[in-house]
Every structure is written in C-alpha cells, then in structure tokens.
Scaffold this motif. Structure first.
Motif, short mmCIF file in Angstrom:
data_model
loop_
_atom_site.label_atom_id
_atom_site.label_comp_id
_atom_site.label_asym_id
_atom_site.label_seq_id
_atom_site.Cartn_x
_atom_site.Cartn_y
_atom_site.Cartn_z
N GLU A 1 0.83 -1.21 0.00
CA GLU A 1 0.00 0.00 0.00
C GLU A 1 0.86 1.26 0.00
OE1 GLU A 1 -1.81 3.51 1.83
OE2 GLU A 1 -0.38 2.21 2.86
N SER A 2 2.05 1.15 0.54
CA SER A 2 2.93 2.32 0.63
C SER A 2 3.58 2.69 -0.70
CB SER A 2 4.03 2.06 1.66
OG SER A 2 3.46 1.93 2.93
N SER A 3 3.41 1.84 -1.71
CA SER A 3 4.01 2.16 -3.00
C SER A 3 3.10 1.93 -4.19
CB SER A 3 5.33 1.40 -3.19
OG SER A 3 5.13 0.02 -3.02
N VAL A 4 2.21 0.93 -4.14
CA VAL A 4 1.39 0.66 -5.33
C VAL A 4 -0.06 0.26 -5.06
CG1 VAL A 4 3.35 0.02 -6.78
CG2 VAL A 4 2.21 -1.74 -5.48
N PHE A 5 -0.38 -0.33 -3.93
CA PHE A 5 -1.70 -0.91 -3.68
C PHE A 5 -2.71 0.16 -3.27
CE2 PHE A 5 -4.50 -3.86 -1.10
CZ PHE A 5 -4.86 -4.70 -2.14
N ASP B 1 6.03 7.18 -12.78
CA ASP B 1 5.08 8.00 -13.55
C ASP B 1 3.79 7.25 -13.88
OD1 ASP B 1 6.54 10.35 -13.48
OD2 ASP B 1 7.59 9.94 -15.37
N PRO B 2 3.84 5.97 -14.31
CA PRO B 2 2.58 5.25 -14.54
C PRO B 2 1.71 5.09 -13.29
CG PRO B 2 4.37 4.16 -15.69
CD PRO B 2 4.99 5.21 -14.82
N ILE B 3 2.36 4.88 -12.13
CA ILE B 3 1.60 4.78 -10.88
C ILE B 3 0.91 6.11 -10.58
CG2 ILE B 3 1.75 4.49 -8.37
CD1 ILE B 3 4.01 2.43 -8.90
N LEU B 4 1.66 7.21 -10.70
CA LEU B 4 1.08 8.53 -10.45
C LEU B 4 -0.02 8.83 -11.45
CD1 LEU B 4 4.26 10.61 -9.55
CD2 LEU B 4 2.55 9.69 -7.99
N ALA B 5 0.17 8.44 -12.72
CA ALA B 5 -0.85 8.66 -13.75
C ALA B 5 -2.12 7.88 -13.42
CB ALA B 5 -0.32 8.26 -15.12
N SER B 6 -1.98 6.65 -12.92
CA SER B 6 -3.17 5.85 -12.58
C SER B 6 -3.94 6.45 -11.42
CB SER B 6 -2.78 4.41 -12.27
OG SER B 6 -2.15 4.32 -11.01
N LEU B 7 -3.24 7.24 -10.59
CA LEU B 7 -3.89 7.91 -9.46
C LEU B 7 -4.36 9.32 -9.81
CD1 LEU B 7 -1.34 6.82 -6.71
CD2 LEU B 7 -3.66 5.97 -6.98
N GLY B 8 -4.13 9.72 -11.08
CA GLY B 8 -4.52 11.06 -11.51
C GLY B 8 -3.67 12.16 -10.91
N LYS B 9 -2.41 11.87 -10.60
CA LYS B 9 -1.54 12.83 -9.92
C LYS B 9 -0.37 13.27 -10.80
CE LYS B 9 -3.85 12.50 -6.08
NZ LYS B 9 -4.72 13.57 -5.66
N THR B 10 -0.46 13.11 -12.10
CA THR B 10 0.64 13.46 -13.00
C THR B 10 0.98 14.94 -12.93
OG1 THR B 10 -0.04 11.69 -14.47
CG2 THR B 10 1.46 13.31 -15.38
N VAL C 1 1.91 8.24 -3.13
CA VAL C 1 2.31 9.39 -3.96
C VAL C 1 3.50 10.09 -3.32
CG1 VAL C 1 1.58 11.64 -4.84
CG2 VAL C 1 -0.01 9.71 -4.92
N ILE C 2 3.45 10.27 -2.02
CA ILE C 2 4.52 10.97 -1.32
C ILE C 2 5.78 10.11 -1.24
CG2 ILE C 2 5.21 11.95 0.91
CD1 ILE C 2 3.25 13.68 -0.77
N THR C 3 5.64 8.80 -1.06
CA THR C 3 6.84 7.97 -1.00
C THR C 3 7.58 8.02 -2.34
OG1 THR C 3 5.76 5.87 -1.65
CG2 THR C 3 5.80 6.42 0.70
N ILE C 4 6.84 7.93 -3.42
CA ILE C 4 7.46 7.98 -4.75
C ILE C 4 8.06 9.36 -5.01
CG2 ILE C 4 6.97 7.88 -7.24
CD1 ILE C 4 4.83 5.70 -6.51
N MET C 5 7.33 10.40 -4.68
CA MET C 5 7.84 11.76 -4.90
C MET C 5 9.05 12.06 -4.02
SD MET C 5 6.15 12.80 -7.37
CE MET C 5 7.00 14.35 -7.39
N SER C 6 9.09 11.49 -2.82
CA SER C 6 10.24 11.70 -1.94
C SER C 6 11.52 11.18 -2.60
CB SER C 6 10.03 11.00 -0.60
OG SER C 6 8.95 11.58 0.10
#
Length: 192
Positions: A29-33, A83-92, A122-127
């Motif tokens: 959940e902390s990265s993709v779920f 980027d694909p994970i962020l795109a799937s969450l609408g956060k691009t 989103v924050i873990t990836i952006m960090s």
C-alpha cells in the motif's frame, strides 16, 4: 475492480495468517496498492483486542519498509514505474508542482500523507524522485504512520466495535483537521 480488491483485502482479516497478510498489504500500500491497511486492521483488532498493539506495530513496520520501496521507485525508476503509478492515481500534474517545492516542505508532505487519506504512495514515490533526505523521510514516515496506526489501535482497543463506523467514515477527516491545526499552529509560532 477496486471493490473486488477491497472485498479480497477485507476477507483476509479472518485468515489464520492475517498478520502476514496485513504486513503484505501494508508494505505494498505504501508504494502501489490502492487499499489502506486499516481495512484489515479494524476487523482484526475488533476480533482480538489484546493484539491491537502488535497489529499496529506490524502495519507500521511493513508500511515504512514499503515506503522505502516507494522511495526507491521514485529515485531509480520514476520514468518506468513511478510515472505510470502517479498517472493511474490522476496525480501526473501534481508531479511538476511537487518537484519545485517538495524538498522545502518534505517533512510536512510525508507527515500529512502518512496520517490523512491522501495517498501515502504518492509521497513515497515523490520523496525518492525529488531526492528528499532519506533520514528525514524514514523518521517522518515512522512518526506519521505510527500515529495513524496506533491511534486506530487505541480507539478500537478502548471502545471496540462501536467506534468502527467513526474510524471508517470520519477518522480520515479527524486526522486531516489535526494536521491542519498542527501546521497552522507551527505557522503561527513563526510569526510570534
């Protein structure tokens, strides 16, 4: 599809290896779920209140370790995975704004995302993508996720099933209000 994932996650609360399933869900959940560990924690703690602290600790450790995976995705695989994970969450589009200001406010971003309904992944990836200081990231993740999971555990341990609806429907709002008050209080202290 999200409902099926939610139902699958919830069904694992009664599994004999529920703590391992919780660790797995908390980690990914902390990265993709998309489903938060609370979905498992709540029925697990209601069923066995004496294990509330162990359940919260498992969720905390696995979540922070999963946050490190998210950090690594951002640091080493932003173009191919992040980027694909962020795109799937609408956060691009949020990525551009985060890249510009993230590290200045990184502590607060991790704290807020770790405690509120904002997607922590989103924050873990952006960090990782912005090169946030790893020690700050880990310490803030422990603080934020620890507060979130141990407050949920305490409420369920103390009040049991009657508090479940409050946690499921309003605790995210309460955490959000708490963070707003915290940030507002710190900002106010800067002006005094």
């Amino acid at each position: 599809m999200l409902r099926k994932i939610y139902d699958w996650t919830l069904s694992k609360a009664d599994h004999p290896q529920a703590l391992w399933v919780l660790a797995f869900v908390s980690f990914i959940e902390s990265s993709v779920f998309p489903i938060p560990p609370d979905v498992l924690m709540i029925p697990m703690i209601i069923a066995r209140p004496s294990r509330a602290w162990r359940i919260a600790a498992v969720a905390l450790v696995a979540s922070v370790l999963g946050g490190l995976l998210g950090y690594a995705i951002g640091a080493f695989a932003m173009d191919t995975i992040g980027d694909p994970i962020l795109a799937s969450l609408g956060k691009t589009e949020a990525k551009v704004i985060f890249d510009e200001r993230f590290n200045d406010k990184g502590f607060w971003a991790v704290l807020i995302a770790g405690m509120t309904p904002f997607p922590y992944k989103v924050i873990t990836i952006m960090s990782g993508a912005t090169g946030m200081n790893l020690t700050t990231f880990v310490a803030t993740s422990i603080l934020a996720r620890g507060l979130r999971f141990f407050i949920v555990a305490f409420l369920l341990w103390k009040f049991g099933a009657p508090i479940r609806e409050f946690i499921e429907k309003r605790l995210g709002l309460m955490f959000t209000l708490f963070v707003i008050l915290l940030v507002g209080g710190v900002s106010l202290l800067k002006f005094l």
